[in-house]
Design a protein around this motif. Sequence first.
Motif, PDB file in Angstrom:
ATOM      1  N   PHE A 265     -58.236 -15.565 -23.026  1.00 42.20           N
ATOM      2  CA  PHE A 265     -58.948 -16.756 -23.485  1.00 42.20           C
ATOM      3  C   PHE A 265     -58.484 -17.091 -24.889  1.00 42.20           C
ATOM      4  CE2 PHE A 265     -61.846 -14.598 -20.614  1.00 42.20           C
ATOM      5  CZ  PHE A 265     -62.356 -15.619 -19.834  1.00 42.20           C
TER       6      PHE A 265
ATOM      7  N   ASP B  54     -65.908 -21.592 -27.852  1.00 44.20           N
ATOM      8  CA  ASP B  54     -66.900 -22.653 -27.665  1.00 44.20           C
ATOM      9  C   ASP B  54     -66.637 -23.862 -28.571  1.00 44.20           C
ATOM     10  OD1 ASP B  54     -68.105 -21.167 -25.708  1.00 44.20           O
ATOM     11  OD2 ASP B  54     -69.935 -20.705 -26.840  1.00 44.20           O
TER      12      ASP B  54
ATOM     13  N   ARG C 271     -63.903 -25.850 -27.046  1.00 47.17           N
ATOM     14  CA  ARG C 271     -64.500 -26.620 -25.932  1.00 47.17           C
ATOM     15  C   ARG C 271     -65.239 -27.834 -26.473  1.00 47.17           C
ATOM     16  NH1 ARG C 271     -68.430 -22.502 -23.107  1.00 47.17           N
ATOM     17  NH2 ARG C 271     -69.044 -24.394 -22.008  1.00 47.17           N
TER      18      ARG C 271
ATOM     19  N   ASP D  33     -77.168 -21.347 -22.233  1.00 52.54           N
ATOM     20  CA  ASP D  33     -76.129 -22.309 -22.543  1.00 52.54           C
ATOM     21  C   ASP D  33     -76.802 -23.583 -23.005  1.00 52.54           C
ATOM     22  OD1 ASP D  33     -73.543 -23.045 -22.876  1.00 52.54           O
ATOM     23  OD2 ASP D  33     -73.252 -23.721 -20.827  1.00 52.54           O
TER      24      ASP D  33
ATOM     25  N   MET E  89     -62.820  -9.653  -9.688  1.00 54.62           N
ATOM     26  CA  MET E  89     -62.559 -10.136 -11.051  1.00 54.62           C
ATOM     27  C   MET E  89     -61.421 -11.146 -11.076  1.00 54.62           C
ATOM     28  SD  MET E  89     -63.254  -6.777 -13.409  1.00 54.62           S
ATOM     29  CE  MET E  89     -62.238  -5.635 -12.459  1.00 54.62           C
TER      30      MET E  89
ATOM     31  N   LEU F  75     -67.761 -21.008 -18.253  1.00 56.31           N
ATOM     32  CA  LEU F  75     -67.874 -19.812 -19.089  1.00 56.31           C
ATOM     33  C   LEU F  75     -68.011 -20.224 -20.548  1.00 56.31           C
ATOM     34  CD1 LEU F  75     -64.945 -17.743 -17.535  1.00 56.31           C
ATOM     35  CD2 LEU F  75     -67.332 -17.858 -16.809  1.00 56.31           C
ATOM     36  N   ASN F  76     -68.889 -19.551 -21.292  1.00 53.37           N
ATOM     37  CA  ASN F  76     -68.931 -19.786 -22.726  1.00 53.37           C
ATOM     38  C   ASN F  76     -68.559 -18.496 -23.460  1.00 53.37           C
ATOM     39  OD1 ASN F  76     -71.205 -18.160 -22.810  1.00 53.37           O
ATOM     40  ND2 ASN F  76     -72.648 -19.876 -22.824  1.00 53.37           N
ATOM     41  N   ASP F  77     -68.696 -18.507 -24.787  1.00 54.65           N
ATOM     42  CA  ASP F  77     -68.240 -17.349 -25.572  1.00 54.65           C
ATOM     43  C   ASP F  77     -68.969 -16.068 -25.169  1.00 54.65           C
ATOM     44  OD1 ASP F  77     -66.457 -18.940 -26.885  1.00 54.65           O
ATOM     45  OD2 ASP F  77     -67.469 -18.906 -28.829  1.00 54.65           O
ATOM     46  N   VAL F  78     -70.252 -16.175 -24.794  1.00 51.10           N
ATOM     47  CA  VAL F  78     -70.997 -14.973 -24.376  1.00 51.10           C
ATOM     48  C   VAL F  78     -70.445 -14.469 -23.039  1.00 51.10           C
ATOM     49  CG1 VAL F  78     -73.263 -14.025 -23.826  1.00 51.10           C
ATOM     50  CG2 VAL F  78     -73.048 -15.738 -25.637  1.00 51.10           C
TER      51      VAL F  78
ATOM     52  N   ARG G 270     -67.419 -14.799 -22.038  1.00 55.00           N
ATOM     53  CA  ARG G 270     -66.154 -14.150 -22.410  1.00 55.00           C
ATOM     54  C   ARG G 270     -66.417 -12.763 -22.974  1.00 55.00           C
ATOM     55  NH1 ARG G 270     -63.619 -18.060 -26.738  1.00 55.00           N
ATOM     56  NH2 ARG G 270     -62.191 -16.285 -26.956  1.00 55.00           N
TER      57      ARG G 270
ATOM     58  N   ILE H 121     -67.015 -10.386 -20.162  1.00 54.15           N
ATOM     59  CA  ILE H 121     -65.722 -10.056 -19.546  1.00 54.15           C
ATOM     60  C   ILE H 121     -64.988  -9.014 -20.389  1.00 54.15           C
ATOM     61  CG2 ILE H 121     -63.410 -10.991 -19.047  1.00 54.15           C
ATOM     62  CD1 ILE H 121     -64.790 -13.580 -18.107  1.00 54.15           C
TER      63      ILE H 121
ATOM     64  N   GLU I 209     -63.974  -5.333 -19.049  1.00 57.67           N
ATOM     65  CA  GLU I 209     -62.547  -4.972 -19.029  1.00 57.67           C
ATOM     66  C   GLU I 209     -62.311  -3.694 -19.835  1.00 57.67           C
ATOM     67  OE1 GLU I 209     -60.072  -6.110 -17.345  1.00 57.67           O
ATOM     68  OE2 GLU I 209     -60.667  -8.072 -16.609  1.00 57.67           O
TER      69      GLU I 209
ATOM     70  N   TYR J 292     -67.016  -7.919 -12.912  1.00 57.44           N
ATOM     71  CA  TYR J 292     -67.789  -9.116 -13.267  1.00 57.44           C
ATOM     72  C   TYR J 292     -67.438 -10.251 -12.319  1.00 57.44           C
ATOM     73  CZ  TYR J 292     -63.309 -10.056 -15.454  1.00 57.44           C
ATOM     74  OH  TYR J 292     -61.966 -10.212 -15.671  1.00 57.44           O
TER      75      TYR J 292
ATOM     76  N   ARG K 101     -67.413  -7.164 -29.653  1.00 60.12           N
ATOM     77  CA  ARG K 101     -68.325  -7.318 -30.787  1.00 60.12           C
ATOM     78  C   ARG K 101     -69.763  -7.167 -30.317  1.00 60.12           C
ATOM     79  NH1 ARG K 101     -69.148 -13.782 -31.699  1.00 60.12           N
ATOM     80  NH2 ARG K 101     -71.198 -13.061 -32.324  1.00 60.12           N
TER      81      ARG K 101
END
Lengths: 412, 412
Positions: A287, A291, A294, B217, B269, B289-292, B294, B297, B301, B318, B373
């Motif tokens: 990615f 956001d 986007r 969201d 996946m 998909l948003n940053d959360v 991601r 994911i 991973e 996921y 993070r």
Amino acid sequence: MVHTATATAPVNIACINPLLAKLPTWSPANNRYWGKRDTKLILPTNSSLSVTLDQDHLRSTTSSACDASFEAGDRLWLNGKEEDVKEGGRLATCIRELRGWRKEMEDKDSKLEKLSAMPLRIASYNNFPTAAGLASSASGLAALVASLAQLYSLPQSASELSRIARQGSGSACRSLFGGFVAWREGQAADGSDSLAVEVAPQSHWPEMHALICVVSDAKKGTSSTAGMQATVATSPLLQERLKVVPGRMDTIEKAIKAKDFDAFADVTMRDSNQFHAVCLDTQPPIFYLNDVSRGVIALVEELNRAHKEETGHLLAAYTFDAGPNAVIYAPEENMPVVIEAVNRFFPQELAAKEPFEVKKAELPKGFNENAVRIWDKGSVKQLIHTRVGDGPRRLDESESLLKADGTPKTLA
Amino acid sequence: MVHTATATAPVNIACINPLLAKLPTWSPANNRYWGKRDTKLILPTNSSLSVTLDQDHLRSTTSSACDASFEAGDRLWLNGKEEDVKEGGRLATCIRELRGWRKEMEDKDSKLEKLSAMPLRIASYNNFPTAAGLASSASGLAALVASLAQLYSLPQSASELSRIARQGSGSACRSLFGGFVAWREGQAADGSDSLAVEVAPQSHWPEMHALICVVSDAKKGTSSTAGMQATVATSPLLQERLKVVPGRMDTIEKAIKAKDFDAFADVTMRDSNQFHAVCLDTQPPIFYLNDVSRGVIALVEELNRAHKEETGHLLAAYTFDAGPNAVIYAPEENMPVVIEAVNRFFPQELAAKEPFEVKKAELPKGFNENAVRIWDKGSVKQLIHTRVGDGPRRLDESESLLKADGTPKTLA
């Protein structure tokens, strides 16, 4: 007497993006597999196209010098910090190739001074912070190649030089031209015909402006080279993309020649999205957009929707390379509306330095304020307003970054 | 005497996702174009596969009643609020089809009571908030179909009923089975063979657990139906996806039959990422998909990378449908690690209601804390831990949501 040369080279921003492949990749245009060759050649999965940005705003400057009195071995400083010129590395490859061309000239003409035998000293500066996340390697490598070509008085054309720059840093090859530049993927196994050509000069369409929206990203991403390798190795959708790109190259080259912004914008946005789609189709997925990215897409899409309703035309086009920063292309006359909209929805901490006269503008009638949210201050860290620019420039000796002893005037 | 029936139906979460097409789409599996047919049939671009979740945790309950004394016209309440049963709408289509089958039975056997001639009263409740962003239409429509099939004593199989549920809400067809369910795209022009079949029952692999991460969201997205239409109309990469899916269906069905979690997880996946890639390849692009998302994911991973290094196996998988919520599949024995990791990196406001005994667990040795993070509290709003479950259930008359006069016991 120390021989010296100084050149500047521009940043370029792709409208059609390539992936750089070290793995065998099917090339539909060439009807054969790429890759499985010397991995140092840096060959792309597909042809690409970029706009060269104005060096008055963003540039890399590189000085090179050679002298028999210099201690043996080449040395290079980047932004005042010495870098190791690794044997077999990308920098060493570029230097070796250009020095080889000089050597050929010297072998043919004994009156020529034997510069190719002298140690080199090179200093390079970018006038934009690395933190801005702009690809500095493209302008930096192009400036290096331009500077050495000048130092060695090489007769090679910009396209021939672009082949060397390509081996330093893929997209660097496109920074050897101004205006609108195509990097042809080529067909030769040794990559000799994978080089840049001018599609149209800056003077053909000088009204093409660009607004760089610098987006912060907390997270450290995949290195773009490793990421591209993974995409080439694992994305099933890449095969379809490789069939789609040749048609898009035709479309955008025609659009540029006809100064048809609608067609240029349409293909640029579609191709940016498709490039990021194949990154997402990678295992593990990559990615680059976040956001805020986007959010910029949503803003430009809504501006375009409303502007098209009013005028029948697109207002602007977004594109993203391997990172979250947006570059918004728009004809000069549309840029005030773009800047007004970006400032409204992505409020800035500080007013941007604005190199152009930008009149206050209204958003298009029918713009739906609910389609885009207002982001926190600093979501877009910085705006850089620039435009299409020229290719590498030759500077005077007085502007050299190096002292007579071959060390840089300014250290980090 | 009022005739009444009550059924519950489960939520299902796809591992291989379809798009629902109202436009002509090339179907490589069938070697012909889909679409250009009655747009109400709701036909998919490709076969899909899902896991049915446990109704002990998430379910829709639907009661239906009919009586000659009811005022003419069908009426329906969803979560206590009356909905218009629009002529020609999806609900009306399902009701008409099921009533038609009852009518056929009555025409053949004059001893049967003429239920098909009586007005219907229907009440449906979801035991999970719509705000959770879980697709309630699939479980809701499946419960409606199951309840009416029961009311009318229809002899049709679950697959035959799934064809009707499909016309109510695409993926609803998969909620008519428990366990692991395939929705075959079918070949018939009238969609008559586009229906769900059981790949394996719940009892085959009851250790398959799921953790739903409810992600907020802010932004209102595209409606998923409109979005899918746009993808079918504009994504060049979809063509390649349609070639890839049949092989993935084979792979995942074999993985389920062999209880091979590694193969199940890998294809799940990859397919989630590819589904979202074609959404991004749409003009204008669609981002679910948003940053959360991601972030989830990236966490899974990294868990998989570290777990694989230690054990040679994947820990979890996921998947995301048309929204930012993650569903993480894992074998029951791995779920404590998944829950520990999600709680550490996505801190919850309140401890989740945990229906299972979950022991304290350690992250895999070699897990790189820097790869993910720690997100703000509430980035993941809620966790729902559940597992593979059974198909629609028949409830007692005492559990009916309707009073004898055909009105709901509870109003919104």
